[in-house]
Design a protein around this motif. Structure first.
Motif, short mmCIF file in Angstrom:
data_model
loop_
_atom_site.label_atom_id
_atom_site.label_comp_id
_atom_site.label_asym_id
_atom_site.label_seq_id
_atom_site.Cartn_x
_atom_site.Cartn_y
_atom_site.Cartn_z
N GLN A 182 0.82 -1.22 0.00
CA GLN A 182 0.00 0.00 0.00
C GLN A 182 0.85 1.26 0.00
OE1 GLN A 182 -2.58 -0.33 3.39
NE2 GLN A 182 -3.50 -2.25 2.72
N ALA A 183 2.12 1.13 0.35
CA ALA A 183 3.00 2.30 0.46
C ALA A 183 3.91 2.45 -0.76
CB ALA A 183 3.84 2.20 1.72
N ALA A 184 3.46 2.00 -1.92
CA ALA A 184 4.28 2.11 -3.12
C ALA A 184 4.75 3.55 -3.33
CB ALA A 184 3.49 1.62 -4.34
N LEU A 185 6.02 3.70 -3.70
CA LEU A 185 6.60 5.03 -3.87
C LEU A 185 6.50 5.48 -5.33
CD1 LEU A 185 7.88 3.97 -1.16
CD2 LEU A 185 9.81 5.46 -1.67
N ARG A 284 1.49 7.49 -0.17
CA ARG A 284 0.54 6.84 0.74
C ARG A 284 1.33 6.18 1.88
NH1 ARG A 284 -0.88 4.80 -4.14
NH2 ARG A 284 -0.28 2.71 -3.50
N PRO A 285 1.81 6.98 2.83
CA PRO A 285 2.64 6.41 3.90
C PRO A 285 1.86 5.48 4.81
CG PRO A 285 2.04 8.67 4.41
CD PRO A 285 1.60 8.43 2.99
N ALA A 306 4.71 7.10 8.48
CA ALA A 306 4.28 8.44 8.91
C ALA A 306 4.92 8.86 10.23
CB ALA A 306 2.77 8.50 9.02
N VAL A 307 5.20 7.91 11.10
CA VAL A 307 5.80 8.14 12.43
C VAL A 307 5.17 9.33 13.17
CG1 VAL A 307 8.00 7.01 11.98
CG2 VAL A 307 7.76 9.41 11.40
N ALA A 312 5.03 12.30 4.64
CA ALA A 312 6.08 11.29 4.67
C ALA A 312 7.06 11.57 3.55
CB ALA A 312 5.48 9.89 4.54
N GLY A 313 8.05 10.68 3.42
CA GLY A 313 9.03 10.83 2.36
C GLY A 313 10.12 11.82 2.67
#
Length: 330
Positions: A182-185, A284-285, A306-307, A312-313
């Motif tokens: 789900q977190a594809a960059l 989508r983090p 997301a921490v 994010a990123g």
């Protein structure tokens, strides 16, 4: 414990340093020639180009403290850039939102500093992770060896690489696979430009509107960077996705035209090179700070978590995620 960390970007190096400080024996595997991941600096005869992460900011108190320590050590410095928004060569001054920092004398320098004292195995690509009793063995590919070799055994393995690259290694943890997917960059095409003389533009960095480009920056405006006129331009995620498999010459032609249109300067560069980041930005983090399974001895961290931050990123996400994972490992 003997722990393998896969990936020597900021998240992996942060996790490795913290784990080593906790008394673990840590080995870092990096598929590239150097460390730092997307905090990269391309060295050329004209000087360095920060063609990955451009700068970093801090919102959490923990990361602000770390930046203060890095600044005191002389590893990073504030970038007091003149930032604007460009729309069809029309300039609007951008409001300042917090301090921006860069590594000196280039973004990759921070990773090199953090790698000191760590056992980092460069040009070692991890192809698979296999169970051996209660431990793990890595299948490693190196350009100097014709066939893959084994490394280990390890009590735990930490993946600190882009989500898309983690997925093929998660056959050993199928419950994580769908979550990580789900977190594809998204990708990013980057253009590096060097000019004989100054373009005499009255800004150092700009967010570009209605263009193939999303961001441009005068690399030589950063502190302790070699003098000259070097610019870095990042294409938008949408344009990069659409033209991901285009050849470099075609991309260079299109992005150079976009740079001229955005700046209103038609001076031709004496140096122009593109770089394709296949995994650049987490759109989508994952909402966690990391993934850790103590029973299996497997963990995942990266800037695509997301921490607890807004977005994010970023470099801050990478640092906080690597730190969070290391602190979960006893």
């Amino acid at each position: 414990m003997h722990i393998a960390v896969v990936g020597a970007g900021l998240s992996g190096l942060t996790a490795a340093r913290q784990l080593q400080s906790q008394g673990h024996h840590v080995t870092v595997y990096e598929k590239s020639l150097g460390v730092s991941g997307r905090m990269s600096t391309r060295q050329t005869e004209l000087g360095g180009f920060d063609h990955g992460a451009q700068y970093f900011t801090a919102t959490s108190q923990r990361f602000k403290k770390e930046i203060a320590d890095w600044t005191k050590s002389g590893w990073v410095a504030p970038w007091n850039a003149r930032l604007v928004t460009l729309n069809n060569a029309h300039t609007t001054v951008a409001g300042k939102k917090g301090s921006r920092y860069v590594a000196i004398p280039g973004m990759s320098a921070l990773g090199k500093q953090l790698a000191h004292g760590l056992d980092v195995r460069k040009e070692q690509q991890v192809l698979a992770v296999e169970r051996l009793g209660q431990q793990w063995v890595l299948k490693i590919q190196s350009p100097s060896v014709a066939i893959p070799a084994s490394a280990g055994p390890f009590d735990a393995v930490v993946f600190a690489i882009p989500a898309d690259q983690v997925v093929p290694l998660l056959d050993v943890a199928p419950e994580w696979k769908e979550q990580v997917q789900q977190a594809a960059l998204t990708p990013c095409w980057t253009l590096m430009l060097g000019f004989q003389n100054s373009l005499e533009l009255d800004f150092d960095g700009a967010w570009v509107q209605q263009s193939r480009l999303g961001w441009i920056a005068r690399d030589t405006s950063k502190p302790e960077h070699r003098v000259g006129e070097r610019w870095v331009a990042h294409a938008t995620p949408a344009w990069s996705v659409e033209h991901l498999e285009d050849d470099h010459e075609r991309v260079k032609e299109k992005l150079l035209k976009a740079f001229h249109e955005a700046t209103g300067s038609w001076i031709q560069p004496i140096y122009a090179v593109t770089h394709r980041w296949r995994y650049a930005q987490a759109e989508r983090p994952l909402l966690n700070d990391c993934l850790w399974n103590a029973e299996l001895g497997l963990g995942v961290c990266g800037d695509w978590f997301a921490v607890g931050l807004d977005g994010a990123g970023r470099v801050e996400n990478a640092f906080m995620s690597g730190l969070a994972l290391a602190n979960k490992i006893s």
